[in-house]
Design a protein around this motif. Structure first.
Motif, PDB file in Angstrom:
ATOM      1  N   ARG A  34      42.756  24.339  42.669  1.00 14.55           N
ATOM      2  CA  ARG A  34      43.493  23.229  43.256  1.00 14.55           C
ATOM      3  C   ARG A  34      44.166  23.630  44.557  1.00 14.55           C
ATOM      4  O   ARG A  34      44.516  24.787  44.754  1.00 14.55           O
ATOM      5  CB  ARG A  34      44.578  22.728  42.293  1.00 14.55           C
ATOM      6  CG  ARG A  34      44.076  22.168  40.970  1.00 14.55           C
ATOM      7  CD  ARG A  34      43.330  20.861  41.178  1.00 14.55           C
ATOM      8  NE  ARG A  34      43.033  20.192  39.934  1.00 14.55           N
ATOM      9  CZ  ARG A  34      41.909  20.325  39.253  1.00 14.55           C
ATOM     10  NH1 ARG A  34      40.970  21.130  39.676  1.00 14.55           N
ATOM     11  NH2 ARG A  34      41.709  19.664  38.124  1.00 14.55           N
ATOM     12  N   GLY A  82      36.295  22.114  42.232  1.00 14.49           N
ATOM     13  CA  GLY A  82      37.631  22.303  41.689  1.00 14.49           C
ATOM     14  C   GLY A  82      37.704  22.586  40.208  1.00 14.49           C
ATOM     15  O   GLY A  82      38.793  22.703  39.653  1.00 14.49           O
ATOM     16  N   GLY A 122      47.641  16.449  41.607  1.00  8.05           N
ATOM     17  CA  GLY A 122      46.511  17.271  41.204  1.00  8.05           C
ATOM     18  C   GLY A 122      46.914  18.497  40.405  1.00  8.05           C
ATOM     19  O   GLY A 122      46.129  19.045  39.649  1.00  8.05           O
TER      20      GLY A 122
END
Length: 167
Positions: free
Chosen positions: A145, A133, A152
């Motif tokens: 993401r 990520g 997040g």
């Protein structure tokens, strides 16, 4: 210790100034130089200088490849092209779910380093890392993401935002 990249020795007037020129110079797809021969209508998309671009399309039309090229151009040349006062940019690439993100990151993003020496050097160097990520490209950062987790998405700044497969 200062970072020195081969690209830094190229005069600015010889460096790509748009996504298509960058892709034609630096990308290789399945062992071949990047070209729009299979998808000529994408030439207009690659030439579009607008900072907000929305594309509605069917699958397998080359748009995700455009988005990858856009992200890589932003990571490599974006600060010079779009934000001259900055050393690098933060690029956010958002996919629908964490599962899709994981597959995309491993196949499409991590595979970039295998295309040629330029791409390998873009994603390696001092302090380089290659997490699913989060990736470093010279002085820029790529955040990958899944769109499901709001938390997040709130934890990083983004100079460039790409929403792939957004519905």
């Amino acid at each position: 210790r200062t970072e020195k990249f081969a690209r830094d020795s190229v005069p600015p007037e010889e460096r790509p100034t748009n996504v298509l020129a960058w892709a034609e110079k630096h990308r290789r797809i399945h062992g071949h130089d990047f070209t729009l021969d299979r998808f000529p209508p994408l030439a207009e998309l690659y030439a579009d200088p607008h900072k907000h671009i929305v594309v509605m399309k069917p699958t397998q039309r080359g748009i995700s490849e455009w988005a990858i090229n856009y992200a890589c151009f932003a990571l490599d040349e974006g600060a010079r092209a779009w934000a001259p006062g900055q050393d690098g940019l933060n690029v956010a690439y958002i996919l629908p779910t964490e599962r899709v993100l994981g597959d995309f990151s491993k196949e499409r993003c991590s595979g970039l380093v295998e295309e040629n020496d330029y791409m390998r050097l873009l994603f390696s160097g001092i302090g380089a890392f290659d997490a699913v990520g989060f990736k470093k490209a010279r002085r820029s950062y790529l955040y990958l993401r899944g769109a499901v987790s709001e938390a997040g998405l709130l934890t990083f700044p983004a100079d460039v935002l790409i929403l792939d497969e957004f519905d």
